[in-house]
Design an enzyme around this catalytic site. Structure first.
Site, PDB file in Angstrom:
ATOM      1  N   ARG A   1      11.252  10.287  -0.771  1.00 46.62           N
ATOM      2  CA  ARG A   1      12.882  10.954  -0.554  1.00 46.62           C
ATOM      3  C   ARG A   1      12.238  12.299  -0.231  1.00 46.62           C
ATOM      4  O   ARG A   1      13.194  12.470   0.410  1.00 46.62           O
ATOM      5  CB  ARG A   1      12.988  11.348  -2.365  1.00 46.62           C
TER       6      ARG A   1
ATOM      7  N   TYR B   1      37.299  10.660  13.402  1.00 47.24           N
ATOM      8  CA  TYR B   1      36.975   9.356  12.665  1.00 47.24           C
ATOM      9  C   TYR B   1      37.325   9.960  11.432  1.00 47.24           C
ATOM     10  O   TYR B   1      37.632  10.432  10.603  1.00 47.24           O
ATOM     11  CB  TYR B   1      35.281   9.615  12.170  1.00 47.24           C
TER      12      TYR B   1
END
Length: 384
Positions: free
Chosen positions: A51, A104
């Site tokens: 991660r 968007y």
């Protein structure tokens, strides 16, 4: 000797040295979650948990940083994860931001439906109108100006250099979503922007087989803050997704050249078609942002939008009549796509200042034989 490698060279080599163990010329997929430490706290190459960092993701991040001429890039699980990380890092409840009047739908939804509940307010502004942006900046303290150029789906063009100057004079950051252009056609950081956002799903990946996002920044201190948030919240790109995106980036320049050539021919054909009332493509001299696009872009991109004389239902019918243009959302792949923004990608902005015309069709022009694409569009519009 110091070399100034060109874009195409960087796309193939930046962050992608041959594997030191085997000599493999393609970076391996490090499909691993954790790493052996050489004693407590003794990390090999800085890797402890995927991660936080993964070698395949590092290769992609280094390549994107080079292509955008930034100081650091971060790769995410999606474009929206990248946007979320950015806003959590640079904004606080009570802050105010400016967003484009054409953007968007997912970006607007993030501002209007997610971060509004967190206490982040926003004003909608015509991002191509620098005077209007300056007026809004003067009216209220603003943390961030968000820009798309070209915009989605109306293909508006914003003057990045002028926006950066206006934002910085007001103490705000300028963020540019560079997804439609890609770093091959446009480099916002070199024009004064503070952060570049990408949906790497689109032109960077280029093959409609991976979802991802990225941030590239100019300021190392901001990069450290973003990296902290990315690690803390965990919306990172996985190793296989990073590898697929990196593979796509290698051919970005060649693909974009073909996308641009095909899109220009499509726009020119549509501009002469009797069923079409307006073509939105910055490569056409009639486009209001054509001159600015010429100044800040290498070419004009692979996205074309147009409006039909017969209205919304005719637009919907035309979207369902194509043979080669696949009816689908997203963009930037080698295959051509067609969609009805009002009912598909931009349905979430219905009733908002960003609502798009019902007679609008958006094309992502692929790299197929352009004569075939033109024939497909002509037959699809034959009853419009």
């Amino acid at each position: 000797m110091t070399y100034q490698d060109g874009f195409e060279t960087l796309a193939i080599h930046a962050g992608q040295e041959p594997d030191p163990v085997t000599g493999a010329v393609v970076p391996p997929i490090y499909q691993v979650s954790t790493y052996k430490q050489d004693g407590v706290g003794g990390l090999r190459g800085g890797y402890e948990y995927s991660r936080s960092a993964n070698p395949t993701r590092t290769a992609l991040e280094q390549c994107l940083t080079a292509l955008e001429s930034g100081t650091r890039g971060l790769a995410f699980a999606s474009g929206m994860a990248a946007e979320d990380c950015l806003l959590r890092t640079v904004c606080r409840p009570g802050d105010h931001v400016l967003v484009p009047d054409d953007a968007y739908g997912g970006t607007y939804r993030l501002f209007a439906r997610v971060f509004a509940g967190w206490g982040l307010s926003h004003d909608v502004v015509p991002i191509a109108d620098v005077a209007a942006v300056r007026a809004r900046l003067a009216a209220r303290k603003t943390t961030l100006v968000w820009a798309e150029t070209p915009t989605n789906p109306l293909l508006g063009i914003a003057d990045i250099r002028a926006l950066a100057e206006a934002a910085h004079e007001a103490g705000a950051l300028l963020v540019v979503d560079n997804t439609f252009a890609s770093p091959y056609l446009q480099q916002p950081l070199a024009l004064g922007a503070d952060v570049v956002v990408h949906s790497t799903t689109k032109y960077l990946g280029g093959h409609s087989d991976v979802v991802g996002g990225a941030l590239v920044v100019a300021d190392p201190e901001l990069a450290e803050r973003l990296a902290f948030t990315q690690n803390a919240t965990g919306g990172v790109a996985g190793p296989f997704d990073s590898w697929l995106t990196l593979r796509g980036v290698k051919t970005l320049a060649a693909r974009m050249d073909r996308h641009c050539r095909n899109a220009m021919r499509v726009a020119q054909m549509l501009a002469e078609h009797p069923a079409v009332t307006e073509v939105l493509y910055p490569g056409l001299p009639s486009h209001p942002g054509h001159k600015t696009a010429q100044e800040q872009m290498r070419a004009f991109g692979g996205m074309v939008s147009f409006r039909l004389l017969a209205g919304e239902e005719a637009a919907v019918r035309a979207c369902g009549r194509t043979r080669l243009f696949t009816l689908g959302e997203s963009l930037g792949g080698v295959e051509s796509l067609i969609e009805h923004p009002g009912r598909m990608t931009h349905a979430s902005v219905t009733g908002s200042p960003l609502e798009v015309p019902g007679d609008l069709i958006r094309l992502s022009v692929g790299i197929e034989d352009c004569d075939d694409l033109l024939d497909d569009l002509r037959q699809a519009l034959s009853d419009s």
